[in-house]
Design an enzyme around this catalytic site. Structure first.
Site, mmCIF file in Angstrom:
data_model
loop_
_atom_site.group_PDB
_atom_site.id
_atom_site.type_symbol
_atom_site.label_atom_id
_atom_site.label_comp_id
_atom_site.label_asym_id
_atom_site.label_seq_id
_atom_site.Cartn_x
_atom_site.Cartn_y
_atom_site.Cartn_z
ATOM 1 N N ARG A 175 0.984 -1.293 -0.037
ATOM 2 C CA ARG A 175 -0.049 -0.083 0.149
ATOM 3 C C ARG A 175 0.876 1.245 0.024
ATOM 4 O O ARG A 175 0.454 2.124 -0.485
ATOM 5 C CB ARG A 175 -1.032 -0.002 1.292
ATOM 6 C CG ARG A 175 -2.052 -1.187 1.023
ATOM 7 C CD ARG A 175 -3.009 -1.271 1.945
ATOM 8 N NE ARG A 175 -2.456 -1.802 3.398
ATOM 9 C CZ ARG A 175 -2.139 -3.059 3.805
ATOM 10 N NH1 ARG A 175 -2.653 -4.053 2.821
ATOM 11 N NH2 ARG A 175 -1.528 -3.296 4.757
ATOM 12 N N GLU A 208 4.408 -10.081 14.651
ATOM 13 C CA GLU A 208 3.892 -10.646 15.988
ATOM 14 C C GLU A 208 3.833 -12.125 15.707
ATOM 15 O O GLU A 208 3.875 -13.101 17.005
ATOM 16 C CB GLU A 208 2.700 -10.251 16.167
ATOM 17 C CG GLU A 208 1.525 -10.042 15.271
ATOM 18 C CD GLU A 208 1.861 -8.968 14.101
ATOM 19 O OE1 GLU A 208 0.967 -9.109 13.301
ATOM 20 O OE2 GLU A 208 2.669 -8.211 14.174
#
Length: 181
Positions: free
Chosen positions: A67, A104
């Site tokens: 993006r 994560e």
């Protein structure tokens, strides 16, 4: 969406994003900026504001895959500057600098070409969302390894409670809207 009806970018950016609860994991509220990109008026206002914030401070615009590419392309075109792509590992065909970073749920790596810009070139780094800052920290390391200067970092949205701004404290970071997670 009527851009002029909203008081500020602080309101405009999250209102233009679709939000998806529990994506990609339980308990996460995901801000989908593709709806912002689909709205020509909001997208233009966002790029214009980033251009205003960083006017005269950069020579090239870097976008983080994927993006960030859209934002960087629009700003590079609008400002008459070149563009640098910060790609996922293995996507660039020539000699690259590579930086791994923690996610994560594991690790990832990004790369830039080694010799596209002269040492000292001022690079404005763009991405859609500042969360933990891991990807943007890795991108700043790549830019500096290439002997380029990080002129600043711009994002559409910052997830305040995830610590990304603190991870990038040594850089000028401008975000158009901040939300609490």
């Amino acid at each position: 969406m009527n851009v002029s009806a909203l008081a500020s970018m602080q309101e405009l950016i999250p209102a233009a994003c679709a939000t998806i609860q529990d994506y990609p994991h339980q308990g996460i509220l995901f801000y989908d900026v593709t709806t912002l990109f689909a709205n020509a008026e909001v997208f233009k206002a966002s790029i214009d504001e980033i251009a205003r914030l960083f006017e005269g401070t950069y020579d090239v615009v870097a976008g983080v895959e994927a993006r960030g590419f859209l934002m960087a392309s629009a700003l590079a075109y609008a400002s008459g500057k070149g563009i640098m792509t910060v790609r996922k590992a293995g996507k660039l065909p020539r000699e690259t600098y590579r930086e791994e970073y923690e996610l994560e749920y594991g690790t990832a790596a990004i790369e830039i070409h080694c010799h596209d810009f002269a040492p000292g070139t001022r690079v404005l780094l763009l991405d859609d969302i500042l969360a933990t800052g891991g990807t943007l920290v890795a991108a700043t390391k790549l830019i500096e390894r290439a002997k380029l200067k990080v002129a600043g970092i711009g994002t559409l949205l910052e997830l305040k409670d995830l610590g990304g701004r603190e991870a990038l404290a040594q850089y000028r970071v401008e975000t158009l809207s901040v939300v609490s997670e």
